[in-house]
Motif scaffolding. Sequence first.
Motif, mmCIF file in Angstrom:
data_model
loop_
_atom_site.group_PDB
_atom_site.id
_atom_site.type_symbol
_atom_site.label_atom_id
_atom_site.label_comp_id
_atom_site.label_asym_id
_atom_site.label_seq_id
_atom_site.Cartn_x
_atom_site.Cartn_y
_atom_site.Cartn_z
ATOM 1 N N VAL A 183 -3.724 10.442 -23.993
ATOM 2 C CA VAL A 183 -2.351 10.527 -24.506
ATOM 3 C C VAL A 183 -1.527 9.373 -23.954
ATOM 4 C CG1 VAL A 183 -0.328 11.998 -24.808
ATOM 5 C CG2 VAL A 183 -2.570 13.053 -24.521
ATOM 6 N N ASN A 184 -0.726 8.757 -24.842
ATOM 7 C CA ASN A 184 0.085 7.601 -24.447
ATOM 8 C C ASN A 184 1.522 7.699 -24.947
ATOM 9 O OD1 ASN A 184 1.006 4.700 -25.877
ATOM 10 N ND2 ASN A 184 0.592 4.660 -23.688
ATOM 11 N N PHE A 185 2.433 7.253 -24.087
ATOM 12 C CA PHE A 185 3.850 7.150 -24.453
ATOM 13 C C PHE A 185 4.363 5.773 -24.049
ATOM 14 C CE2 PHE A 185 2.758 11.411 -23.133
ATOM 15 C CZ PHE A 185 3.090 12.138 -24.252
ATOM 16 N N LEU A 186 5.362 5.296 -24.781
ATOM 17 C CA LEU A 186 6.074 4.109 -24.298
ATOM 18 C C LEU A 186 6.926 4.514 -23.108
ATOM 19 C CD1 LEU A 186 7.290 2.652 -27.724
ATOM 20 C CD2 LEU A 186 5.204 2.065 -26.444
ATOM 21 N N ILE A 187 7.563 5.692 -23.211
ATOM 22 C CA ILE A 187 8.557 6.130 -22.216
ATOM 23 C C ILE A 187 8.268 7.573 -21.804
ATOM 24 C CG2 ILE A 187 11.015 6.617 -21.830
ATOM 25 C CD1 ILE A 187 11.593 4.588 -24.142
ATOM 26 N N GLU A 188 8.368 7.826 -20.491
ATOM 27 C CA GLU A 188 8.279 9.199 -19.975
ATOM 28 C C GLU A 188 9.562 9.527 -19.224
ATOM 29 O OE1 GLU A 188 5.185 9.658 -17.055
ATOM 30 O OE2 GLU A 188 5.915 11.641 -16.462
ATOM 31 N N LEU A 189 10.164 10.663 -19.556
ATOM 32 C CA LEU A 189 11.289 11.166 -18.759
ATOM 33 C C LEU A 189 10.667 12.010 -17.645
ATOM 34 C CD1 LEU A 189 13.812 12.134 -21.608
ATOM 35 C CD2 LEU A 189 13.515 9.932 -20.443
ATOM 36 N N ALA A 190 10.316 11.339 -16.535
ATOM 37 C CA ALA A 190 9.458 11.950 -15.510
ATOM 38 C C ALA A 190 10.105 13.178 -14.874
ATOM 39 C CB ALA A 190 9.105 10.918 -14.453
ATOM 40 N N PHE A 191 11.428 13.194 -14.829
ATOM 41 C CA PHE A 191 12.127 14.331 -14.195
ATOM 42 C C PHE A 191 11.929 15.635 -14.971
ATOM 43 C CE2 PHE A 191 15.594 14.323 -17.249
ATOM 44 C CZ PHE A 191 15.638 13.005 -17.683
ATOM 45 N N LEU A 192 11.460 15.573 -16.218
ATOM 46 C CA LEU A 192 11.199 16.792 -17.000
ATOM 47 C C LEU A 192 9.759 17.294 -16.826
ATOM 48 C CD1 LEU A 192 13.097 15.896 -20.305
ATOM 49 C CD2 LEU A 192 13.804 17.511 -18.534
ATOM 50 N N ASP A 193 8.918 16.495 -16.135
ATOM 51 C CA ASP A 193 7.547 16.887 -15.774
ATOM 52 C C ASP A 193 6.694 17.307 -16.975
ATOM 53 O OD1 ASP A 193 5.607 17.005 -13.843
ATOM 54 O OD2 ASP A 193 5.975 19.116 -13.352
ATOM 55 N N GLY A 194 6.872 16.640 -18.102
ATOM 56 C CA GLY A 194 6.082 16.951 -19.295
ATOM 57 C C GLY A 194 4.591 16.720 -19.103
#
Length: 174
Positions: free
Chosen positions: A147-158
């Motif tokens: 799985v790949n993303f350009l952007i991760e909102l790490a504080f949401l711990d997805g």
Amino acid sequence: MNIEYVKSVIRNVPDFPKPGIQFKDITTALKDPKALSFMIDHLYEYYKDKGITKVAGIESRGFIIGPALAARLGAGFVMIRKPGKLPADTIQKSYALEYGEDTIEMHKDAIGENDVVLVHDDLLATGGTALAALELVQEVGAKSVLVNFLIELAFLDGTARLSSAEDVYAMIKY
Ligand SMILES: O=P(O)(O)OC[C@H]1O[C@H](OP(=O)(O)OP(=O)(O)O)[C@H](O)[C@@H]1O
Ligand SMILES: Nc1ncnc2[nH]cnc12
């Protein structure tokens, strides 16, 4: 050219689409020729030796970089769409949103048992969308799924929800 440059040209839009959300707007990175080619080159370098045979992009912002990356990798591109858009037999998955529910679907014959699939989207927030996509691809019997993303909102711990994937990589983290 580097990841920090790409990060610098992603626009933050406060309170879109509703109060309290810091919206990460990739349109400002996509219109920048240097940032656009860097994103594709960088992801190609990360994935080139991982045996990817299909990139599965999630509608709609996963349809921008996804096909370009697939072509560079010598892989095919598969659309994971919102309901009612795909014309042939589909497999569906519903998932919880902050308020209510959403559904995504994919053609049943899009992926086979020998496929090594890279699920791609622009952004990981709660992980609900990506988890539904990951499960769809696993259910049709892919050999393995990354799985790949350009952007991760790490504080949401997805990423915690995506532990059944072979690998999860986000280029930029907030
Ligand atoms: O991790 P989650 O909490 O599930 O959120 C991430 C999803 O939200 C955004 O899509 P959106 O629904 O805004 O659709 P779009 O790509 O068509 O703009 C984004 O592109 C991801 O697909
Ligand atoms: N903060 C955010 N920015 C852009 N797209 C999103 N999708 C879900 N959350 C988002």
